[in-house]
Design a protein around this motif. Structure first.
Motif, PDB file in Angstrom:
ATOM      1  N   PHE A  56       0.794  -1.225   0.000  1.00 37.14           N
ATOM      2  CA  PHE A  56       0.000   0.000   0.000  1.00 37.14           C
ATOM      3  C   PHE A  56       0.833   1.285   0.000  1.00 37.14           C
ATOM      4  N   GLY A  57       2.141   1.196   0.167  1.00 39.05           N
ATOM      5  CA  GLY A  57       3.050   2.341   0.060  1.00 39.05           C
ATOM      6  C   GLY A  57       2.659   3.517   0.922  1.00 39.05           C
ATOM      7  N   PRO A  58       2.587   4.709   0.321  1.00 41.87           N
ATOM      8  CA  PRO A  58       2.281   5.918   1.090  1.00 41.87           C
ATOM      9  C   PRO A  58       0.943   5.847   1.835  1.00 41.87           C
ATOM     10  N   ILE A  59      -0.018   5.123   1.309  1.00 41.28           N
ATOM     11  CA  ILE A  59      -1.318   5.004   1.981  1.00 41.28           C
ATOM     12  C   ILE A  59      -1.139   4.359   3.357  1.00 41.28           C
ATOM     13  N   TYR A  60      -0.276   3.351   3.452  1.00 41.83           N
ATOM     14  CA  TYR A  60       0.003   2.707   4.734  1.00 41.83           C
ATOM     15  C   TYR A  60       0.577   3.716   5.718  1.00 41.83           C
ATOM     16  N   PHE A  61       1.485   4.554   5.252  1.00 40.04           N
ATOM     17  CA  PHE A  61       2.072   5.574   6.123  1.00 40.04           C
ATOM     18  C   PHE A  61       0.999   6.551   6.598  1.00 40.04           C
ATOM     19  N   PHE A  62       0.081   6.954   5.722  1.00 34.40           N
ATOM     20  CA  PHE A  62      -0.998   7.866   6.117  1.00 34.40           C
ATOM     21  C   PHE A  62      -1.857   7.233   7.207  1.00 34.40           C
ATOM     22  N   ILE A  63      -2.200   5.964   7.028  1.00 37.13           N
ATOM     23  CA  ILE A  63      -3.061   5.270   7.989  1.00 37.13           C
ATOM     24  C   ILE A  63      -2.388   5.161   9.350  1.00 37.13           C
ATOM     25  N   LYS A  64      -1.084   4.905   9.369  1.00 35.99           N
ATOM     26  CA  LYS A  64      -0.358   4.758  10.624  1.00 35.99           C
ATOM     27  C   LYS A  64      -0.053   6.107  11.288  1.00 35.99           C
ATOM     28  N   GLY A  65      -0.374   7.197  10.636  1.00 32.41           N
ATOM     29  CA  GLY A  65      -0.150   8.517  11.218  1.00 32.41           C
ATOM     30  C   GLY A  65       1.190   9.123  10.859  1.00 32.41           C
ATOM     31  N   ILE A  66       1.922   8.496   9.975  1.00 36.73           N
ATOM     32  CA  ILE A  66       3.227   9.000   9.554  1.00 36.73           C
ATOM     33  C   ILE A  66       3.036   9.706   8.203  1.00 36.73           C
ATOM     34  N   TRP A  67       2.115  10.630   8.160  1.00 34.03           N
ATOM     35  CA  TRP A  67       1.701  11.214   6.898  1.00 34.03           C
ATOM     36  C   TRP A  67       2.803  12.047   6.235  1.00 34.03           C
ATOM     37  N   ARG A  68       3.688  12.666   7.013  1.00 35.01           N
ATOM     38  CA  ARG A  68       4.762  13.456   6.404  1.00 35.01           C
ATOM     39  C   ARG A  68       5.685  12.559   5.575  1.00 35.01           C
ATOM     40  N   LYS A  69       6.073  11.455   6.161  1.00 34.78           N
ATOM     41  CA  LYS A  69       6.924  10.515   5.433  1.00 34.78           C
ATOM     42  C   LYS A  69       6.160   9.911   4.245  1.00 34.78           C
ATOM     43  N   GLY A  70       4.870   9.699   4.407  1.00 35.30           N
ATOM     44  CA  GLY A  70       4.049   9.198   3.311  1.00 35.30           C
ATOM     45  C   GLY A  70       3.990  10.176   2.147  1.00 35.30           C
ATOM     46  N   LEU A  71       3.877  11.461   2.456  1.00 37.63           N
ATOM     47  CA  LEU A  71       3.884  12.472   1.387  1.00 37.63           C
ATOM     48  C   LEU A  71       5.237  12.515   0.684  1.00 37.63           C
ATOM     49  N   THR A  72       6.306  12.342   1.434  1.00 35.17           N
ATOM     50  CA  THR A  72       7.632  12.301   0.819  1.00 35.17           C
ATOM     51  C   THR A  72       7.734  11.120  -0.135  1.00 35.17           C
ATOM     52  N   LEU A  73       7.263   9.948   0.302  1.00 36.16           N
ATOM     53  CA  LEU A  73       7.281   8.779  -0.581  1.00 36.16           C
ATOM     54  C   LEU A  73       6.411   8.997  -1.816  1.00 36.16           C
ATOM     55  N   LEU A  74       5.272   9.622  -1.627  1.00 31.99           N
ATOM     56  CA  LEU A  74       4.407   9.927  -2.761  1.00 31.99           C
ATOM     57  C   LEU A  74       5.115  10.863  -3.743  1.00 31.99           C
ATOM     58  N   GLY A  75       5.815  11.860  -3.216  1.00 29.19           N
ATOM     59  CA  GLY A  75       6.580  12.777  -4.065  1.00 29.19           C
ATOM     60  C   GLY A  75       7.688  12.070  -4.822  1.00 29.19           C
ATOM     61  N   ILE A  76       8.377  11.147  -4.147  1.00 28.24           N
ATOM     62  CA  ILE A  76       9.417  10.360  -4.825  1.00 28.24           C
ATOM     63  C   ILE A  76       8.794   9.536  -5.950  1.00 28.24           C
ATOM     64  N   GLY A  77       7.630   8.946  -5.686  1.00 29.36           N
ATOM     65  CA  GLY A  77       6.948   8.152  -6.701  1.00 29.36           C
ATOM     66  C   GLY A  77       6.521   8.981  -7.901  1.00 29.36           C
ATOM     67  N   VAL A  78       6.002  10.163  -7.641  1.00 27.08           N
ATOM     68  CA  VAL A  78       5.578  11.044  -8.741  1.00 27.08           C
ATOM     69  C   VAL A  78       6.792  11.484  -9.556  1.00 27.08           C
ATOM     70  N   ALA A  79       7.879  11.834  -8.864  1.00 25.08           N
ATOM     71  CA  ALA A  79       9.087  12.265  -9.569  1.00 25.08           C
ATOM     72  C   ALA A  79       9.663  11.134 -10.418  1.00 25.08           C
ATOM     73  N   LEU A  80       9.717   9.932  -9.869  1.00 26.28           N
ATOM     74  CA  LEU A  80      10.216   8.804 -10.651  1.00 26.28           C
ATOM     75  C   LEU A  80       9.295   8.477 -11.825  1.00 26.28           C
ATOM     76  N   GLY A  81       7.976   8.581 -11.603  1.00 28.92           N
ATOM     77  CA  GLY A  81       7.031   8.351 -12.687  1.00 28.92           C
ATOM     78  C   GLY A  81       7.189   9.365 -13.808  1.00 28.92           C
ATOM     79  N   ALA A  82       7.377  10.626 -13.444  1.00 28.86           N
ATOM     80  CA  ALA A  82       7.581  11.667 -14.452  1.00 28.86           C
ATOM     81  C   ALA A  82       8.888  11.444 -15.205  1.00 28.86           C
ATOM     82  N   LEU A  83       9.921  11.047 -14.476  1.00 31.69           N
ATOM     83  CA  LEU A  83      11.204  10.759 -15.118  1.00 31.69           C
ATOM     84  C   LEU A  83      11.077   9.595 -16.090  1.00 31.69           C
ATOM     85  N   ALA A  84      10.421   8.532 -15.660  1.00 24.69           N
ATOM     86  CA  ALA A  84      10.255   7.364 -16.525  1.00 24.69           C
ATOM     87  C   ALA A  84       9.402   7.687 -17.746  1.00 24.69           C
ATOM     88  N   TYR A  85       8.430   8.576 -17.572  1.00 27.36           N
ATOM     89  CA  TYR A  85       7.566   8.965 -18.690  1.00 27.36           C
ATOM     90  C   TYR A  85       8.318   9.855 -19.676  1.00 27.36           C
TER      91      TYR A  85
END
Length: 135
Positions: A56-85
């Motif tokens: 579940f990636g960043p969603i798991y972090f949001f659920i556990k209350g570690i939302w800041r780290k989850g947003l960072t992971l989401l940002g890394i995922g978006v950046a890697l997706g944009a790079l790959a695209y």
């Protein structure tokens, strides 16, 4: 000497993880790595990885209350997706990029949650405390 904290109020699955991290620190430090290597294989899996975080990636972090780290992971995922695209990559590399964020989430979730609960961490860094000079 200070008495160790009581982890009885945590769910059963988290108690050995918290006890390990409290006694040895993260598995990236020399002391943590040595203690980790001495554990049986199944215990190593439970302490060092988190398969729900992998799924579940960043969603798991949001659920556990570690939302800041989850947003960072989401940002890394978006950046890697944009790079790959945006860059022509071989198919194998393109597929491998899809596993970067889940692998980071799986390997950092347990210690990140420990820091959140025990030290009230509000860091955005999913790798907080994971270095050799971990606090």
């Amino acid at each position: 000497m200070a008495t160790p904290p009581d982890f009885a109020d945590l769910p059963q699955a988290w108690q050995p993880r918290f006890a390990f991290f409290h006694a040895h620190g993260p598995t990236s430090t020399p002391q943590g790595r040595e203690a980790y290597r001495a554990l049986p294989f199944g215990t190593k899996l439970r302490i060092g990885t988190n398969f729900l975080a992998f799924l579940f990636g960043p969603i798991y972090f949001f659920i556990k209350g570690i939302w800041r780290k989850g947003l960072t992971l989401l940002g890394i995922g978006v950046a890697l997706g944009a790079l790959a695209y945006g860059v022509e990559l071989p198919e194998l590399v393109d597929r491998a990029i899809n596993f970067v964020v889940p692998a980071i989430a799986m390997s950092t979730a347990n210690y990140a949650y420990y820091l959140h609960v025990m030290r009230n961490s509000e860091s955005w860094n999913p790798f907080e405390g994971q270095g050799r000079r971990a606090s």
